[in-house]
Design a protein around this motif. Structure first.
Motif, PDB file in Angstrom:
ATOM      1  N   CYS A 124     -17.917  39.180  17.494  1.00  0.00           N
ATOM      2  CA  CYS A 124     -17.157  39.303  19.214  1.00  0.00           C
ATOM      3  C   CYS A 124     -15.662  39.518  18.379  1.00  0.00           C
ATOM      4  N   ASP A 125     -14.855  40.368  19.648  1.00  0.00           N
ATOM      5  CA  ASP A 125     -13.115  39.934  19.069  1.00  0.00           C
ATOM      6  C   ASP A 125     -12.767  40.097  20.514  1.00  0.00           C
ATOM      7  N   PHE A 126     -10.761  39.807  20.247  1.00  0.00           N
ATOM      8  CA  PHE A 126     -11.025  40.211  21.833  1.00  0.00           C
ATOM      9  C   PHE A 126     -10.857  40.205  23.307  1.00  0.00           C
ATOM     10  N   GLY A 127     -11.603  41.497  22.853  1.00  0.00           N
ATOM     11  CA  GLY A 127     -11.390  42.152  23.853  1.00  0.00           C
ATOM     12  C   GLY A 127     -13.312  41.496  24.800  1.00  0.00           C
ATOM     13  N   ASP A 128     -13.605  40.832  24.336  1.00  0.00           N
ATOM     14  CA  ASP A 128     -14.989  40.042  24.196  1.00  0.00           C
ATOM     15  C   ASP A 128     -14.618  39.077  25.362  1.00  0.00           C
ATOM     16  N   ILE A 129     -13.257  38.466  25.475  1.00  0.00           N
ATOM     17  CA  ILE A 129     -12.883  37.601  26.154  1.00  0.00           C
ATOM     18  C   ILE A 129     -13.263  37.487  27.650  1.00  0.00           C
TER      19      ILE A 129
ATOM     20  N   THR B 170       7.237  32.048  23.751  1.00  0.00           N
ATOM     21  CA  THR B 170       6.853  32.611  21.911  1.00  0.00           C
ATOM     22  C   THR B 170       5.210  31.983  21.680  1.00  0.00           C
ATOM     23  N   ILE B 171       4.601  31.852  23.620  1.00  0.00           N
ATOM     24  CA  ILE B 171       3.043  32.072  23.395  1.00  0.00           C
ATOM     25  C   ILE B 171       3.121  33.549  23.727  1.00  0.00           C
ATOM     26  N   MET B 172       3.871  33.596  24.819  1.00  0.00           N
ATOM     27  CA  MET B 172       3.341  34.538  25.818  1.00  0.00           C
ATOM     28  C   MET B 172       3.378  36.210  24.412  1.00  0.00           C
TER      29      MET B 172
ATOM     30  N   ASN C 115      -2.343  40.028  20.788  1.00  0.00           N
ATOM     31  CA  ASN C 115      -3.597  40.120  20.354  1.00  0.00           C
ATOM     32  C   ASN C 115      -4.759  40.193  21.442  1.00  0.00           C
ATOM     33  N   PHE C 116      -4.176  40.768  23.172  1.00  0.00           N
ATOM     34  CA  PHE C 116      -5.307  41.350  24.358  1.00  0.00           C
ATOM     35  C   PHE C 116      -4.109  42.044  24.731  1.00  0.00           C
TER      36      PHE C 116
END
Length: 131
Positions: free
Chosen positions: A69-74, A90-92, A98-99
């Motif tokens: 998987c990758d981030f596009g599968d989340i 920072t988190i955003m 990544n997304f």
């Protein structure tokens, strides 16, 4: 009924063995990823908060990759924060790197007062692509 299969990244850190849990469980075409933190290889927290968040996403990427998987599968994301107001920017910034595919997954952010020495944790559910 689908059997569950444990998934571990090639570069797994010490926390899985220390605390007795799998990085992820595959059940059918779904992947349930345990909370990923910004740990160093020995399982200790990365001291710099920004780097800790980046490491958590790197650990998540390694676990996703191990399952194909990758981030596009989340599909669904839950994040845990020890000081959401101060940490959000920072988190955003790391999240947006990544997304990158639309639509964005569901996301629930939860403020907590303890994460075993960490300040950020991310857990996800992903759909495993058909081969």
């Amino acid at each position: 009924m689908a059997k569950r299969e444990a998934i571990f990244p090639a570069d797994r850190h010490a926390l899985y063995k220390t605390h007795g849990y799998s990085a992820a469980i595959r059940s059918g075409d779904l992947l349930f990823v345990s909370g990923q933190v910004g740990s160093l290889a020995d399982g200790t927290p990365e001291p710099d908060f920004g780097r800790q968040v980046q490491r958590a996403f790197e650990n998540l990427a390694s676990t996703l990759k191990a399952a194909g998987c990758d981030f596009g599968d989340i599909i669904d994301v839950t994040t845990f924060h020890t000081d959401p107001e101060k940490q959000f920017e920072t988190i955003m910034a790391v999240k947006s790197q990544n997304f990158v595919q639309q639509p964005d997954p569901n996301w629930t952010a939860i403020g907590v007062n303890w994460l075993a020495g960490f300040d950020f944790e991310i857990k996800v559910i992903a759909r495993i692509p058909a081969n």
